[in-house]
Design a protein around this motif. Structure first.
Motif, PDB file in Angstrom:
ATOM      1  N   GLU A  58      -0.442   6.283  -6.974  1.00 52.83           N
ATOM      2  CA  GLU A  58      -1.717   6.999  -7.155  1.00 52.83           C
ATOM      3  C   GLU A  58      -1.486   8.509  -7.138  1.00 52.83           C
ATOM      4  N   GLU A  59      -0.604   8.939  -6.239  1.00 55.28           N
ATOM      5  CA  GLU A  59      -0.303  10.380  -6.172  1.00 55.28           C
ATOM      6  C   GLU A  59       0.281  10.891  -7.484  1.00 55.28           C
ATOM      7  N   PRO A 101       0.818  -1.229   0.000  1.00 56.69           N
ATOM      8  CA  PRO A 101       0.000   0.000   0.000  1.00 56.69           C
ATOM      9  C   PRO A 101       0.847   1.272   0.000  1.00 56.69           C
ATOM     10  N   TYR A 102       2.008   1.229   0.637  1.00 57.72           N
ATOM     11  CA  TYR A 102       2.874   2.424   0.709  1.00 57.72           C
ATOM     12  C   TYR A 102       3.247   2.892  -0.703  1.00 57.72           C
ATOM     13  N   ARG A 142       1.802   1.839  -3.575  1.00 60.86           N
ATOM     14  CA  ARG A 142       0.586   2.072  -4.369  1.00 60.86           C
ATOM     15  C   ARG A 142       0.120   3.528  -4.193  1.00 60.86           C
ATOM     16  N   LYS A 143       0.209   3.995  -2.932  1.00 64.91           N
ATOM     17  CA  LYS A 143      -0.201   5.371  -2.661  1.00 64.91           C
ATOM     18  C   LYS A 143       0.676   6.351  -3.452  1.00 64.91           C
ATOM     19  N   LYS A 144       1.974   6.058  -3.468  1.00 67.05           N
ATOM     20  CA  LYS A 144       2.889   6.932  -4.233  1.00 67.05           C
ATOM     21  C   LYS A 144       2.523   6.913  -5.715  1.00 67.05           C
TER      22      LYS A 144
END
Ligand code: DLL
Length: 434
Positions: free
Chosen positions: A45-46, A38-39, A41-43
């Motif tokens: 998505e950003e 998730p860490y 994936r968030k990057k």
């Protein structure tokens, strides 16, 4: 001697085929990371990027970078790609400040790491007839466990001495007929020095090759080690984040290290603008691990400064080569506005006949940076004739001035006054940060 490979079909794979293999692995890996980390994936998505945007390595630049700061933030479990129950090992960096990097491995990850080390040992001429003494530290540091695993895979008889107890190291080399030595270059130099003190000549020991890495070392230091130990010295590169030693290794050409491209895609970026630089440019090395499961590093910024070359190599390996890293961007000293790498200072000292026993002391006196290089004389140079010492110091000051464009103070010290290292040598003391 005919070139010897551990996995010839991969090490000599035609480049087109290698690219296809890398692209396929990259697509699968991006999906794996998206689904499980998730860490990262968030990057992604950003940055507005998803796995469908990544078709091959030409799309790598769309992906966000990872840096040491991310590893600290996500410490200890935040970047894992597999549940803990699927992991079988951790290793950790030798860093002394802040949180250490803790890397996780599944059995698959250990296998690919050890294969990389086995390739390095074969490239240095190692076979199942060889006796491989592993004098890198064992434990959390990856040097010992990595080369140990690689040596087993090659079928060499492995002596896990770890580092330290130098006279016993030499006794084992002699009594058990070690032919390959694995340790840091600074420890290899120290072993050579101790051997000479024990009255041993290169021809008295059975060693033929050394696999030395984990720290920056110059060509001059290579020549010195080769002469004192009577061996061919091969460079090996790696970092804990990507597995450990064996990310890249030298072949008989000794002209750059082949990156194990079936596992790691390399890029060179401008560390300031983060732009990808063309082949041959010097910049920061960035790696994407394309088939590691437990700790899948994407576009990891190593901070190591070097260049890449795809020129064909006479050893037959087709994998891209990285030049010897000059040092880390965070090792680079800025002294009175001038960029200085410790390896440049080492080159001047060794070219003038000094041993690689030196220390660089940087300080700030009345708002001006000072650079003091302390270097040991060899026993043959050692004298109490002040005039002679001053003359020698002057020659080094001039040599450093022309290499660095900067005036340094040089202090020649007596043999054996600078502490020896059994692992990575500490060359720089920067008092400005204290
Ligand atoms: O030093 C892994 C290793 C062990 C490599 C044994 C080779 C042999 P770390 O402790 O995580 O891992 O440190 C990695 O060391 O980013 C480089 O700055 C430096 N380094 C490693 N190999 C070389 C080399 C191990 N051959 C950091 N030349 C890396 C220059 C090297 N620097």
């Amino acid at each position: 001697m005919a070139e010897h490979y551990y996995q010839p079909e991969i090490e000599t794979m035609p480049r087109e085929q290698m690219k296809e293999l890398q692209d396929e692995k990259l697509r699968v890996q991006v999906q794996h990371v998206w689904d499980n980390v998730p860490y990262y994936r968030k990057k992604m998505e950003e940055k507005g990027v998803s796995p469908e945007d990544i078709h091959g390595q030409e799309d790598l630049k769309k992906l966000p970078f990872l840096s040491k700061a991310d590893l600290r933030e996500a410490y200890p479990y935040g970047l894992m790609g597999k549940p803990l129950k699927d992991c079988v090992r951790i290793q950790s960096t030798s860093g002394t400040t802040g949180k250490r990097v803790v890397a996780f491995y599944t059995q698959h990850d250990l296998d690919l790491w050890e294969d990389c080390c086995a390739r390095a040992i074969c490239a240095a001429g190692g076979t199942d007839e060889d006796v491989c003494q592993v004098s890198y530290g064992y434990g959390l540091f990856t040097g010992g466990p990595g080369l140990n695993g690689g040596s087993h895979k090659v079928g060499s008889l492995t002596i896990p001495t770890s580092s330290g107890n130098t006279e016993r190291q030499i006794m084992f080399i002699q009594d058990l007929s070690a032919t390959i030595l694995c340790c840091t270059p600074s420890y290899a130099a120290y072993l050579g020095e101790t051997m000479a003190e024990m009255g041993l000549k290169p021809e008295d020991i059975p060693l033929k090759a050394g696999i030395f890495g984990a720290e920056a070392w110059s060509e001059e230091m290579r020549r010195d080690i080769e002469n004192t130990l009577g061996i061919k010295a091969y460079d090996i590169y790696g970092l804990t984040e990507l597995s450990g030693p064996g990310v890249a290794f030298e072949c008989s050409e000794q002209n750059g290290m082949h990156i194990n491209e079936d596992h790691f895609i390399a890029e060179i970026i401008d560390p300031e603008t983060e732009e990808v630089l063309p082949e041959g440019s010097e910049g920061e090395l960035v790696f994407t691990a394309i088939d590691k499961e437990a700790f899948p590093m994407m576009r990891y910024r190593t901070r190591d400064i070097c260049s890449l070359s795809r020129k064909p190599c006479s050893c037959g390996r087709t994998h891209v080569r990285m030049a010897k890293p000059k040092g880390r961007s965070d090792d680079m000293l800025i002294i009175r506005g001038v960029n200085v790498f410790p390896s440049q200072i080492e080159t001047v000292l060794l070219n003038n006949g000094y041993p690689a026993n030196y220390q660089i002391i940087v300080d700030r006196v009345r708002n001006t940076d000072t650079l003091d290089v302390q270097v040991e004389m060899t026993p043959e140079m050692f004298t109490d004739n002040i005039g002679e010492i001053e003359e020698r110091q002057k020659t080094l000051v001039e040599g450093l001035k022309s290499m660095l464009g900067l005036k340094a103070k040089v202090s020649l010290v007596a043999p054996k006054t600078i502490a020896r290292s059994e692992g990575k040598a500490v060359r720089v003391i920067d008092k400005r940060k204290i």
